[in-house]
Design a protein around this motif. Sequence first.
Motif, PDB file in Angstrom:
ATOM      1  N   VAL A 150       0.843  -1.221   0.000  1.00 24.97           N
ATOM      2  CA  VAL A 150       0.000   0.000   0.000  1.00 24.97           C
ATOM      3  C   VAL A 150       0.868   1.257   0.000  1.00 24.97           C
ATOM      4  N   ASN A 151       2.146   1.066  -0.359  1.00 23.62           N
ATOM      5  CA  ASN A 151       3.104   2.170  -0.531  1.00 23.62           C
ATOM      6  C   ASN A 151       3.491   2.876   0.764  1.00 23.62           C
ATOM      7  N   ASN A 152       3.342   2.211   1.923  1.00 24.47           N
ATOM      8  CA  ASN A 152       3.980   2.735   3.129  1.00 24.47           C
ATOM      9  C   ASN A 152       5.487   2.630   2.934  1.00 24.47           C
ATOM     10  N   CYS A 153       6.196   3.681   3.285  1.00 22.01           N
ATOM     11  CA  CYS A 153       7.626   3.769   2.937  1.00 22.01           C
ATOM     12  C   CYS A 153       8.522   3.675   4.176  1.00 22.01           C
ATOM     13  N   LYS A 154       9.463   2.736   4.108  1.00 21.45           N
ATOM     14  CA  LYS A 154      10.536   2.674   5.093  1.00 21.45           C
ATOM     15  C   LYS A 154      11.770   3.283   4.448  1.00 21.45           C
ATOM     16  N   LEU A 155      12.364   4.269   5.115  1.00 19.58           N
ATOM     17  CA  LEU A 155      13.493   4.994   4.537  1.00 19.58           C
ATOM     18  C   LEU A 155      14.778   4.654   5.289  1.00 19.58           C
ATOM     19  N   ILE A 156      15.810   4.233   4.546  1.00 21.68           N
ATOM     20  CA  ILE A 156      17.104   3.918   5.157  1.00 21.68           C
ATOM     21  C   ILE A 156      18.140   4.893   4.619  1.00 21.68           C
ATOM     22  N   LYS A 157      18.717   5.713   5.502  1.00 23.19           N
ATOM     23  CA  LYS A 157      19.796   6.613   5.115  1.00 23.19           C
ATOM     24  C   LYS A 157      21.103   5.827   5.061  1.00 23.19           C
ATOM     25  N   VAL A 158      21.822   5.934   3.966  1.00 21.73           N
ATOM     26  CA  VAL A 158      23.072   5.188   3.785  1.00 21.73           C
ATOM     27  C   VAL A 158      24.238   6.139   4.006  1.00 21.73           C
ATOM     28  N   ASP A 159      25.095   5.815   4.977  1.00 20.38           N
ATOM     29  CA  ASP A 159      26.157   6.724   5.381  1.00 20.38           C
ATOM     30  C   ASP A 159      27.532   6.378   4.821  1.00 20.38           C
ATOM     31  N   SER A 160      27.684   5.150   4.288  1.00 23.12           N
ATOM     32  CA  SER A 160      29.011   4.750   3.824  1.00 23.12           C
ATOM     33  C   SER A 160      28.911   3.632   2.791  1.00 23.12           C
ATOM     34  N   TYR A 161      29.988   3.432   2.067  1.00 26.22           N
ATOM     35  CA  TYR A 161      30.087   2.348   1.084  1.00 26.22           C
ATOM     36  C   TYR A 161      29.943   0.993   1.759  1.00 26.22           C
ATOM     37  N   ASP A 162      30.616   0.811   2.896  1.00 27.92           N
ATOM     38  CA  ASP A 162      30.538  -0.463   3.618  1.00 27.92           C
ATOM     39  C   ASP A 162      29.121  -0.738   4.114  1.00 27.92           C
ATOM     40  N   MET A 163      28.433   0.317   4.543  1.00 24.66           N
ATOM     41  CA  MET A 163      27.054   0.140   4.988  1.00 24.66           C
ATOM     42  C   MET A 163      26.186  -0.323   3.824  1.00 24.66           C
ATOM     43  N   PHE A 164      26.387   0.280   2.653  1.00 26.05           N
ATOM     44  CA  PHE A 164      25.617  -0.122   1.479  1.00 26.05           C
ATOM     45  C   PHE A 164      25.864  -1.590   1.134  1.00 26.05           C
ATOM     46  N   LEU A 165      27.139  -2.005   1.157  1.00 25.72           N
ATOM     47  CA  LEU A 165      27.461  -3.407   0.863  1.00 25.72           C
ATOM     48  C   LEU A 165      26.732  -4.350   1.816  1.00 25.72           C
ATOM     49  N   SER A 166      26.644  -3.947   3.066  1.00 28.64           N
ATOM     50  CA  SER A 166      25.992  -4.809   4.062  1.00 28.64           C
ATOM     51  C   SER A 166      24.478  -4.868   3.880  1.00 28.64           C
ATOM     52  N   LEU A 167      23.902  -3.897   3.157  1.00 30.49           N
ATOM     53  CA  LEU A 167      22.450  -3.828   2.992  1.00 30.49           C
ATOM     54  C   LEU A 167      21.943  -4.513   1.725  1.00 30.49           C
ATOM     55  N   ILE A 168      22.845  -4.825   0.777  1.00 30.68           N
ATOM     56  CA  ILE A 168      22.406  -5.321  -0.530  1.00 30.68           C
ATOM     57  C   ILE A 168      21.585  -6.597  -0.410  1.00 30.68           C
ATOM     58  N   ALA A 169      22.064  -7.558   0.377  1.00 33.89           N
ATOM     59  CA  ALA A 169      21.346  -8.837   0.501  1.00 33.89           C
ATOM     60  C   ALA A 169      19.944  -8.636   1.080  1.00 33.89           C
ATOM     61  N   SER A 170      19.827  -7.782   2.076  1.00 33.46           N
ATOM     62  CA  SER A 170      18.509  -7.562   2.690  1.00 33.46           C
ATOM     63  C   SER A 170      17.572  -6.843   1.724  1.00 33.46           C
TER      64      SER A 170
END
Length: 293
Positions: free
Chosen positions: A22-42
């Motif tokens: 229903v388009n409820n939005c969860k927003l994740i702020k990405v602070d670093s390259y390593d953080m982004f790498l850790s989030l890809i699988a999820s």
Amino acid sequence: MQKRLYILKGKYPYQIRILDEVNNCKLIKVDSYDMFLSLIASCYDYLKNNYKVFLDFNRLEACPLYFKNIFFVSSLPNAIRLSEFGDIGFYERDEKKLFRFIDTFKTKLNNLSNLNINEFINSYHKYFEQGKEVLSKNLLELLDDGGLISPLLLKNEYLKEGNMNLYLNKYNLNLLYNDTNYNIFISLLGYFYELENNDNEIKNILFYFIQELDKLNNFDEIKEKLILLADYLDKITKDYDKHEMTFLEMSKIIKDKITYTFLSYYDHLEDYGYRVLDIDTSKEIIYYQKSFL
């Protein structure tokens, strides 16, 4: 085979948006390259559960792109719908600002720890059988995706042990195990697949292998065909506008079938006065113009 999203190495989206049905939005702020790498699988886990996932980039900084076809890359907008891409890879730029895509196989070899090497060697024969299955499956899918590589040519030429060893010697694989480079290569494909279960990574390795082997074996022959093509273009091309030519026309000029191997050398045509602007493999047309150089 889904497209792969490529991002400039070290860069990342500034935020990730995850939307439910229903388009409820969860927003994740990405602070670093390593953080982004850790989030890809999820992020891909969210897709499996019917969520929509968007990556928001500073496009000029991260320069996200994808392969429009197997010959050309295209840039992407700021907001990217992750479901359009099978996975994410990274690239670098050289001193001339040209794209440099990573040799996946070499990178994986360099990342193997001593423990992983011992684990691989102890289960060598199991990985060899798995590797043969992975190789066969992904080669067929790669052929379907590119459409220009003959399965018969792959079976009879590329996969000959001598040909593969010619390419694989540069990795010094004989130091890893007392066997032929060919068998080690097949086993490592099986090993990497078991670790990651990622068909796109296997296709990436095989695609790079085909390109490199073509360069080792076919450049003199390709050069002669490019000269024939350029000589013909000199006769029919009078201005610097965009022109087109069908694969059938080209095959008559070079007196051979148009293959992936030949088209993969499109950039070398500029050495003889012409720049390839695009290749439409579905319509079998090449677009070109006279080079300004």
